[in-house]
Design a protein around this motif. Structure first.
Motif, PDB file in Angstrom:
ATOM      1  N   TYR A   1       0.827  -1.204   0.000  1.00 44.79           N
ATOM      2  CA  TYR A   1       0.000   0.000   0.000  1.00 44.79           C
ATOM      3  C   TYR A   1       0.867   1.263   0.000  1.00 44.79           C
ATOM      4  CZ  TYR A   1      -3.253   3.535   1.741  1.00 44.79           C
ATOM      5  OH  TYR A   1      -3.993   4.683   1.902  1.00 44.79           O
TER       6      TYR A   1
ATOM      7  N   THR B   1       2.958   1.661  -3.231  1.00 43.86           N
ATOM      8  CA  THR B   1       2.090   2.074  -4.342  1.00 43.86           C
ATOM      9  C   THR B   1       1.759   3.557  -4.240  1.00 43.86           C
ATOM     10  OG1 THR B   1       1.147  -0.136  -4.561  1.00 43.86           O
ATOM     11  CG2 THR B   1      -0.139   1.692  -5.463  1.00 43.86           C
ATOM     12  N   LYS B   2       1.420   4.013  -3.045  1.00 42.99           N
ATOM     13  CA  LYS B   2       1.116   5.440  -2.849  1.00 42.99           C
ATOM     14  C   LYS B   2       2.333   6.296  -3.185  1.00 42.99           C
ATOM     15  CE  LYS B   2      -2.574   6.599  -0.760  1.00 42.99           C
ATOM     16  NZ  LYS B   2      -3.692   7.269  -1.400  1.00 42.99           N
TER      17      LYS B   2
ATOM     18  N   ASP C   1       2.879   6.240  -7.064  1.00 40.27           N
ATOM     19  CA  ASP C   1       1.830   6.871  -7.875  1.00 40.27           C
ATOM     20  C   ASP C   1       1.563   8.333  -7.575  1.00 40.27           C
ATOM     21  OD1 ASP C   1       1.529   4.432  -9.087  1.00 40.27           O
ATOM     22  OD2 ASP C   1      -0.340   3.914  -8.064  1.00 40.27           O
TER      23      ASP C   1
ATOM     24  N   TYR D   1       3.502  10.521  -4.676  1.00 39.93           N
ATOM     25  CA  TYR D   1       4.249  11.304  -3.692  1.00 39.93           C
ATOM     26  C   TYR D   1       5.746  11.234  -3.950  1.00 39.93           C
ATOM     27  CZ  TYR D   1      -0.119  11.667  -1.207  1.00 39.93           C
ATOM     28  OH  TYR D   1      -1.425  11.942  -0.878  1.00 39.93           O
TER      29      TYR D   1
ATOM     30  N   LEU E   1       3.910  12.039   1.809  1.00 40.99           N
ATOM     31  CA  LEU E   1       2.766  11.124   1.927  1.00 40.99           C
ATOM     32  C   LEU E   1       2.174  11.187   3.322  1.00 40.99           C
ATOM     33  CD1 LEU E   1       0.911   8.738   1.185  1.00 40.99           C
ATOM     34  CD2 LEU E   1       2.823   7.222   1.678  1.00 40.99           C
TER      35      LEU E   1
ATOM     36  N   SER F   1      -1.519  12.759   4.073  1.00 41.77           N
ATOM     37  CA  SER F   1      -2.527  11.766   4.459  1.00 41.77           C
ATOM     38  C   SER F   1      -2.705  11.641   5.958  1.00 41.77           C
ATOM     39  CB  SER F   1      -2.136  10.397   3.889  1.00 41.77           C
ATOM     40  OG  SER F   1      -1.984  10.460   2.497  1.00 41.77           O
TER      41      SER F   1
END
Length: 60
Positions: free
Chosen positions: A13, A16-17, A20, A22, A28, A32
């Motif tokens: 997770y 991937t963040k 895609d 950051y 991030l 978030s």
């Protein structure tokens, strides 16, 4: 935001963040409202460290 309970799913997770959307783990976490220290600790227990150059958690 609730983080995945399974640490390997958390690894996927977070990576991937980072890939895609950051430019850094700090960005991030700030955007978030995630606990960076907890993420680093949990993934560290699996043998992963954050590599700033790759912008991803990688095996030690």
């Amino acid at each position: 935001m609730d983080l995945p309970q399974d640490d390997f799913i958390l690894l996927s997770y977070i990576n991937t963040k980072l890939r895609d959307g950051y430019g850094s783990l700090a960005a991030l976490c700030e955007d978030s409202d995630l606990p960076c220290e907890s993420i680093v600790s949990r993934l560290g227990n699996l043998g992963y460290v954050y590599d700033e150059n790759l912008n991803a958690f990688v095996r030690r």
